[in-house]
Design an enzyme around this catalytic site. Sequence first.
Site, PDB file in Angstrom:
ATOM      1  NE  ARG A  70       5.109  -2.823  -1.752  1.00  0.00           N
ATOM      2  CZ  ARG A  70       5.562  -1.649  -2.499  1.00  0.00           C
ATOM      3  NH1 ARG A  70       5.850  -0.573  -1.773  1.00  0.00           N
ATOM      4  NH2 ARG A  70       5.361  -1.577  -3.802  1.00  0.00           N
ATOM      5  CG  HIS A  71       6.699  -7.448  -2.740  1.00  0.00           C
ATOM      6  ND1 HIS A  71       7.300  -6.092  -3.627  1.00  0.00           N
ATOM      7  CD2 HIS A  71       5.455  -7.059  -3.417  1.00  0.00           C
ATOM      8  CE1 HIS A  71       6.832  -5.272  -4.327  1.00  0.00           C
ATOM      9  NE2 HIS A  71       5.284  -5.727  -4.219  1.00  0.00           N
TER      10      HIS A  71
ATOM     11  CG  HIS B  10       0.776  -7.942  -3.193  1.00  0.00           C
ATOM     12  ND1 HIS B  10       1.820  -7.750  -4.640  1.00  0.00           N
ATOM     13  CD2 HIS B  10      -0.013  -8.945  -3.238  1.00  0.00           C
ATOM     14  CE1 HIS B  10       1.428  -9.209  -5.158  1.00  0.00           C
ATOM     15  NE2 HIS B  10       0.598  -9.607  -4.203  1.00  0.00           N
TER      16      HIS B  10
END
Length: 639
Positions: free
Chosen positions: A380-381, A566
């Site tokens: 995920r970011h 995400h």
Amino acid sequence: MAAKEELYAKVTPRRQRATRPSTVKHGSALDVLLSMGFPKTRALKALVSTGGKNVQAACDWLFSHVDDPFLDDPLPREYVLYLRPSGPLLQQLSLFWQQSRLSCGKNKAHNIFPHITLCQFFVCADGKVEALSDALQTTAAKWKSRIPAPLPLELYTSSTFIGLFVEEQVAEVLKTFASDFAAEAAAKADVHIEPHKKQLHVTLAYHFQASHLPILEKLAKNVDASSGCDWLAVLFSRDIRFANHETLQVMYPYMPQNDDELELVPGDFIFMSPVEQSSASEGWVYGTALGTGLSGLLPENYVNRADESDTWVVHGSQSILNCASPSISGSTVGGLLFDGQLNDSLLDSLMDPPGLCSPMQVSRQTTELSLSKMRMFVCRHGERMDVVFGKHWVTQCFDSKGRYIRSNLNMPSSLPARIGGHRDYDKDCPITVFGSTQARLVGEALLESHAKIDFVYCSPSLRCVQTAQHILQGLLQDGKTKIRVEPGLFEWTKWVSGTSLPTWIPPADLAAANLSVDTTYRPHIPISKLAVSESYDTYISRSFQVTREIMAECKNLGNTVLIVAHASSLEACTRQIQGLSPQNAKDFVQVVRKIPYLGFCACEELGETGVWQLVDPPILPLTHGPNHSFNWREMLMQD
């Protein structure tokens, strides 16, 4: 001394207080609240919401719910009667709860403590709850010594369910007890109760993955169902408005930065419904606080999943086997009942461990990944600006001429220019300075593990591109490995607010902003193929398709592919390539909500079979705590 003893011996014993004509009786809890000026409907609501026996608790509830929009709502609470074990059997069941949760994760049985259901949920007017409790006490007194002890329980296992079933003849006795309670409650409290007609049992596990069955079955066989136990008939209630909501527990304090945000107090509970999340952007959820009744947006990484029954209230507890009749009232079910008392430590051991960024695994094995196999890392970011500084950060950080103004050390010193202007940041926010640090830490950890990344793919969201860039910097591959921007990796478009998708920065403009983007890459799924408010099935199919095509494109050209996207990507991009069926949308959302910033997972292909399996990542998880805003003028210059 002898004279004194003789004097004391002649003191006439006091008469019983009840026979003294001048005795002043204390009023009921309701009378006390009414004498304090509270309206009767509010006083009753406060009493039933706190258990009914503690005036101070009811007062505290009323003061904290002064702004609750449903304070005067006449909607009654929902009640249920359970049999709950105590003593050695409860200890064994609690151990099973803990071990099954640690070994296989949470299943549906964990939402409610071990119990036998005696009736269906029913409603009762606030003014009749005391009579309802009396009905339970009366019924339990009539049934003393009539129920066999111990209750004979037999283990039953199927592919989707594990439980301890009550022997049929004894089950019929318990059903008669429930019917008697229903009749007594109808007479005293004017309620309609449906006794449980199905087989009586204690659920141990259900709605679990098929691969977990052997582990759960082995753990269940260790439970000695003949252990000593006194069964308690316990009357619980819950707020009917939140019966189908997910229950969350606040782990960290949060002060609202905008009018539509909710204040968070550690230990409070939040009710969250998936259908109410359309207005919440990624990283935020919309919920209602148990402690105040207020609703609003809150950062999702400040809360942890809790069990449904954690917010239930006890209105009476009666032993149905032993002579002693513990009667508890006025307690929320924040712990397990043990011989009629609340045992918080047992439940604490079953709760998910607290943490702002819960690691995805408890421990990491030392087995190294085979370098000869195809590997895929999905992460995920990093920390995003709108979660830390509120969704109106764009208005606060850009002046009337559209110039970016940094107002906090955690804000980036500059931002890439956008063709459509700074308002495009509303739907496509950057990461914070700390988000950049998170990403570099992951890159440095990958470097230390000697993991070489051959290809990097990322979602078109700016936060994902920036995260990928900083991971490459930590890997010392910045400029050497180009980032392939793949729109097919964007999150579920149903979560995007408004009627249009974000306006992403084109790859050429990203490259011009010194981001190491491959401007020659042709996406597998172009932006034009993404639809607003797509169905869950469409999103899952899209993620599966683009993952397969990415891995096929890289096969024979390199061993390791990094996907930066995400929270949902860690589930959507890995589940079906393992040969597993997609989860339903509700369970999918619950999994995704628990994935922190830079949550990282690894997949490895099983030979040339095309089937993949999740394996231990080559790096440790990243966990950290919150750091709230500090204004020295407000804090230190108060009068």
